[in-house]
Write a protein that holds these residues in place. Structure first.
Motif, mmCIF file in Angstrom:
data_model
loop_
_atom_site.group_PDB
_atom_site.id
_atom_site.type_symbol
_atom_site.label_atom_id
_atom_site.label_comp_id
_atom_site.label_asym_id
_atom_site.label_seq_id
_atom_site.Cartn_x
_atom_site.Cartn_y
_atom_site.Cartn_z
ATOM 1 N N ASP A 155 5.790 -8.171 -23.960
ATOM 2 C CA ASP A 155 4.364 -8.459 -23.790
ATOM 3 C C ASP A 155 3.974 -8.803 -22.361
ATOM 4 O O ASP A 155 2.820 -9.107 -22.091
ATOM 5 N N VAL A 156 4.938 -8.774 -21.436
ATOM 6 C CA VAL A 156 4.663 -9.102 -20.036
ATOM 7 C C VAL A 156 5.061 -7.910 -19.169
ATOM 8 O O VAL A 156 6.188 -7.433 -19.256
ATOM 9 N N SER A 157 4.131 -7.450 -18.336
ATOM 10 C CA SER A 157 4.387 -6.278 -17.500
ATOM 11 C C SER A 157 4.075 -6.556 -16.037
ATOM 12 O O SER A 157 3.263 -7.422 -15.708
ATOM 13 N N ILE A 158 4.723 -5.787 -15.188
ATOM 14 C CA ILE A 158 4.442 -5.759 -13.750
ATOM 15 C C ILE A 158 3.916 -4.364 -13.459
ATOM 16 O O ILE A 158 4.515 -3.372 -13.876
ATOM 17 N N VAL A 159 2.804 -4.286 -12.745
ATOM 18 C CA VAL A 159 2.253 -2.995 -12.350
ATOM 19 C C VAL A 159 2.513 -2.819 -10.856
ATOM 20 O O VAL A 159 2.017 -3.589 -10.028
ATOM 21 N N LEU A 160 3.332 -1.840 -10.532
ATOM 22 C CA LEU A 160 3.587 -1.477 -9.136
ATOM 23 C C LEU A 160 2.449 -0.558 -8.720
ATOM 24 O O LEU A 160 2.223 0.476 -9.348
ATOM 25 N N HIS A 161 1.721 -0.948 -7.710
ATOM 26 C CA HIS A 161 0.500 -0.208 -7.358
ATOM 27 C C HIS A 161 0.455 0.112 -5.872
ATOM 28 O O HIS A 161 1.092 -0.570 -5.063
ATOM 29 N N PRO A 162 -0.306 1.137 -5.499
ATOM 30 C CA PRO A 162 -0.443 1.461 -4.084
ATOM 31 C C PRO A 162 -1.181 0.325 -3.373
ATOM 32 O O PRO A 162 -2.202 -0.146 -3.862
ATOM 33 N N PRO A 163 -0.658 -0.127 -2.243
ATOM 34 C CA PRO A 163 -1.312 -1.229 -1.539
ATOM 35 C C PRO A 163 -2.564 -0.772 -0.792
ATOM 36 O O PRO A 163 -2.663 0.371 -0.355
ATOM 37 N N ALA A 164 -3.503 -1.689 -0.680
ATOM 38 C CA ALA A 164 -4.680 -1.513 0.186
ATOM 39 C C ALA A 164 -5.512 -0.283 -0.139
ATOM 40 O O ALA A 164 -6.064 0.336 0.761
ATOM 41 N N VAL A 165 -5.631 0.078 -1.409
ATOM 42 C CA VAL A 165 -6.447 1.247 -1.751
ATOM 43 C C VAL A 165 -7.848 0.873 -2.218
ATOM 44 O O VAL A 165 -8.656 1.750 -2.478
ATOM 45 N N ASP A 166 -8.144 -0.398 -2.290
ATOM 46 C CA ASP A 166 -9.477 -0.840 -2.686
ATOM 47 C C ASP A 166 -10.498 -0.280 -1.696
ATOM 48 O O ASP A 166 -10.392 -0.506 -0.482
ATOM 49 N N PRO A 167 -11.492 0.458 -2.194
ATOM 50 C CA PRO A 167 -12.466 1.061 -1.270
ATOM 51 C C PRO A 167 -13.295 0.031 -0.508
ATOM 52 O O PRO A 167 -13.910 0.355 0.505
ATOM 53 N N GLY A 168 -13.294 -1.216 -0.940
ATOM 54 C CA GLY A 168 -14.055 -2.256 -0.261
ATOM 55 C C GLY A 168 -13.345 -2.850 0.940
ATOM 56 O O GLY A 168 -13.912 -3.680 1.656
ATOM 57 N N LEU A 169 -12.091 -2.455 1.182
ATOM 58 C CA LEU A 169 -11.338 -2.992 2.313
ATOM 59 C C LEU A 169 -11.690 -2.259 3.603
ATOM 60 O O LEU A 169 -11.893 -1.050 3.609
ATOM 61 N N THR A 170 -11.712 -3.011 4.680
ATOM 62 C CA THR A 170 -11.911 -2.389 5.996
ATOM 63 C C THR A 170 -10.564 -1.892 6.516
ATOM 64 O O THR A 170 -9.507 -2.262 5.996
ATOM 65 N N ASP A 171 -10.594 -1.085 7.557
ATOM 66 C CA ASP A 171 -9.348 -0.614 8.173
ATOM 67 C C ASP A 171 -8.528 -1.785 8.696
ATOM 68 O O ASP A 171 -7.303 -1.795 8.586
ATOM 69 N N ASP A 172 -9.196 -2.789 9.262
ATOM 70 C CA ASP A 172 -8.485 -3.980 9.744
ATOM 71 C C ASP A 172 -7.804 -4.713 8.597
ATOM 72 O O ASP A 172 -6.665 -5.176 8.730
ATOM 73 N N GLU A 173 -8.472 -4.827 7.474
ATOM 74 C CA GLU A 173 -7.875 -5.494 6.311
ATOM 75 C C GLU A 173 -6.679 -4.704 5.791
ATOM 76 O O GLU A 173 -5.658 -5.287 5.419
ATOM 77 N N ARG A 174 -6.779 -3.382 5.779
ATOM 78 C CA ARG A 174 -5.653 -2.549 5.355
ATOM 79 C C ARG A 174 -4.447 -2.756 6.274
ATOM 80 O O ARG A 174 -3.322 -2.885 5.817
ATOM 81 N N ARG A 175 -4.694 -2.775 7.586
ATOM 82 C CA ARG A 175 -3.612 -3.009 8.544
ATOM 83 C C ARG A 175 -2.981 -4.383 8.332
ATOM 84 O O ARG A 175 -1.759 -4.536 8.395
ATOM 85 N N THR A 176 -3.796 -5.372 8.050
ATOM 86 C CA THR A 176 -3.284 -6.724 7.804
ATOM 87 C C THR A 176 -2.384 -6.744 6.582
ATOM 88 O O THR A 176 -1.311 -7.354 6.598
ATOM 89 N N ILE A 177 -2.788 -6.064 5.526
ATOM 90 C CA ILE A 177 -1.969 -6.002 4.311
ATOM 91 C C ILE A 177 -0.625 -5.351 4.614
ATOM 92 O O ILE A 177 0.428 -5.857 4.218
ATOM 93 N N VAL A 178 -0.629 -4.246 5.328
ATOM 94 C CA VAL A 178 0.619 -3.558 5.682
ATOM 95 C C VAL A 178 1.503 -4.486 6.523
ATOM 96 O O VAL A 178 2.714 -4.560 6.311
ATOM 97 N N GLU A 179 0.917 -5.205 7.462
ATOM 98 C CA GLU A 179 1.684 -6.138 8.305
ATOM 99 C C GLU A 179 2.276 -7.270 7.470
ATOM 100 O O GLU A 179 3.437 -7.656 7.669
#
Length: 135
Positions: free
Chosen positions: A51-75
């Motif tokens: 009953d407990v799952s982990i979802v492995l998902h692509p990082p920083a794909v939220d369309p509301g993120l800025t390019d700077d926020e995406r870079r921060t997530i990757v860092e």
């Protein structure tokens, strides 16, 4: 009111490497795999906790993120400080040996903590910080 943990999300920038780690090294089962290429959402979990799952998902794909926020997530992912997960086992020494032999990046060997817990820590292929507690 009663609430349960149903699923949690961890970023995975290389779905195949993350799948191999969680499925082949940790022994988690694959419960779902949608998308393609680097845009995959893979649901995994321990056979002991259906009953407990982990979802492995692509990082920083939220369309509301800025390019700077995406870079921060990757860092932050590269530093291992973006996401974390605490796992538990009855055999910390054996689990740690298996992870080390599989090439997991060890950040802490099994250690008795001052607060009474024995644990170890590794990073998964995406850099996520995993702590493993001895039950």
């Amino acid at each position: 009111m009663t609430l349960f943990v149903h699923s949690t999300f961890l970023p995975a920038d290389d779905p195949e490497a993350s799948l191999a780690f969680y499925r082949d090294v940790l022994g988690f089962e694959v419960r779902g795999d949608v998308g393609q290429g680097s845009m995959r959402w893979i649901t995994i979990g321990s056979p002991e906790q259906p009953d407990v799952s982990i979802v492995l998902h692509p990082p920083a794909v939220d369309p509301g993120l800025t390019d700077d926020e995406r870079r921060t997530i990757v860092e932050l992912m590269a530093k291992g400080s973006y996401a974390s997960l605490i796992l538990a086992t009855h055999d910390l020494a054996g689990t740690f040996e298996k992870l080390a032999a599989a090439g997991a990046e060890v950040t802490q060997e099994p250690t008795d903590q001052p607060w009474g817990l024995r644990d170890a820590a590794v990073r998964d292929p995406a850099g996520n910080h995993l702590r493993i507690n001895q039950l």
